[in-house]
Write an enzyme that holds these catalytic residues in place. Structure first.
Site, PDB file in Angstrom:
ATOM      1  N   GLY A  34      -9.081 -24.777 -22.566  1.00  0.00           N
ATOM      2  CA  GLY A  34      -9.262 -26.012 -21.794  1.00  0.00           C
ATOM      3  C   GLY A  34      -8.171 -26.990 -22.136  1.00  0.00           C
ATOM      4  O   GLY A  34      -7.206 -26.634 -22.812  1.00  0.00           O
ATOM      5  N   ASP A 152      -9.563 -34.059 -13.712  1.00  0.00           N
ATOM      6  CA  ASP A 152      -9.131 -32.652 -13.736  1.00  0.00           C
ATOM      7  C   ASP A 152     -10.173 -31.766 -13.066  1.00  0.00           C
ATOM      8  O   ASP A 152     -10.466 -30.665 -13.535  1.00  0.00           O
ATOM      9  CB  ASP A 152      -8.879 -32.194 -15.181  1.00  0.00           C
ATOM     10  CG  ASP A 152      -8.074 -30.906 -15.224  1.00  0.00           C
ATOM     11  OD1 ASP A 152      -7.958 -30.301 -16.300  1.00  0.00           O
ATOM     12  OD2 ASP A 152      -7.594 -30.478 -14.151  1.00  0.00           O
TER      13      ASP A 152
END
Ligand SMILES: C=CCCn1cc(-c2nc(Nc3ccc(C4CCNCC4)cc3)nc3[nH]ccc23)cn1
Length: 308
Positions: A34, A152
């Site tokens: 991530g 995001d």
């Protein structure tokens, strides 16, 4: 005597459910990468008899982009969110004498939406995609009420909890809108996912819930393309811009084609009403884009019509 209100006793580490002791955290396998770090599957097994629960543990990978401070903000953000459509915070694990910290979250067995759709495209129909879309919408609407901007939102950051439930994950880039503004101005845009960015993000680094709405439109496109690599947003934009364009000038070319009203084409077999939703999300002027509440209602309406 004055009756005393409830006195909150300080919890001992054993009683504090959000403290995970490293010695009981058994590494099993990697789950993914991530923002700021990698995520691993672990079993938290204090009894040492393999009856402990499976958890997803995100470890900070300090590099030039990310710092301990950013990671601490991500932990603070996730621990403040309580929503069925957002991955659950379980706690933190300190190791190396509180020098390094890991984020412990609920483990979602089906992985990211991208992998799930690629492997299950035959038994995921329009209704299920719209169900997933409405869940992402509700999660984003919840974020917006708390004045968070995700920054995001992309299919890679949506996880599948079950055949009928998805959750938003990875709050590494999430920011809180200051009380006196309706946007967040980013000073140091790191590796930016520009193909999910609204024009004002590319041109002015200006992020708001309306720029998250633009990204939601791109997630709709990924969903209805079954996250097919051949027609993912980056590939489609680069085809339009021209593969000869490299590096920093890509964002200038991207801003130009968006300004001249070019948009991602409708995915194959995409219902016209759904492509209409994407186009609404990709309205150039952020003030004219729908809010997540309106998008959620429109998705419910499409689901109703689909039922008749
Ligand atoms: C958010 C995206 C960026 C960072 N990230 C988060 C996770 C993540 N993953 C899972 N479950 C999971 C389950 C199966 C698989 C497999 C692996 C082998 N191939 C098939 C798919 C992969 C992931 N649960 C989670 N809870 C909280 C985070 C989290 C992963 N990456």
């Amino acid at each position: 005597p004055v009756t005393q209100g409830p006195v909150w006793k300080a919890l001992s580490p054993q009683q504090d459910q959000t403290m995970f002791e490293e010695r009981h955290l058994r590494y099993i396998s990697p789950l993914g990468k991530g923002n700021f770090g990698s995520v691993e599957l672990c079993r938290y097994d204090p009894l040492g008899d393999n009856t402990g629960e499976l958890v997803a543990v995100k470890k900070l990978q300090p590099n030039n982009q990310s710092t301990q401070e950013d990671f601490q903000k991500e932990v603070n953000t996730l621990s403040a969110l309580h929503c069925d459509y957002i991955v659950k915070f379980k706690g933190v694990c300190y190791s190396m004498g509180r020098l390094s910290m890991s984020l412990v979250m609920e483990y979602l067995p089906y992985g990211s939406l991208i992998g799930y759709l690629e492997n299950n495209r035959h038994n995921v129909n329009t209704r299920r995609m719209l169900l997933f879309a409405s869940q992402i919408c509700k999660g984003m609407e919840y974020l917006q009420t708390l004045r968070y901007v995700h920054r995001d939102l992309a299919a890679r950051n949506v996880l599948v909890a079950s055949e009928v439930l998805v959750k938003i994950a990875d709050f590494g880039l999430t920011k809180i809108i200051p009380f006196d503004k309706d946007y967040y101005w980013v000073t140091q845009p790191g590796e930016s996912p520009i193909f999910w960015y609204a024009p004002e993000c590319i041109n002015e680094s200006r992020f708001s819930s309306k720029s998250d709405v633009w990204s939601f439109g791109v997630v709709l496109h990924e969903l209805f393309s079954y996250c097919n690599m051949k027609c993912n947003p980056k590939r489609l934009y680069m085809q339009e811009i021209g593969h000869t364009v490299q590096g920093p000038s890509i964002s200038m070319h991207l801003a130009n084609i968006l300004k001249s009203n070019w948009r991602l084409p409708a995915p194959p077999d995409c219902p016209p009403q759904v492509y209409g939703l994407m186009k609404q999300c990709w309205t150039y002027n952020y003030n004219e884009r729908p809010c997540f509440y309106s998008l959620g209602n429109q998705i419910e309406t499409i689901l109703q019509d689909d039922r008749e």
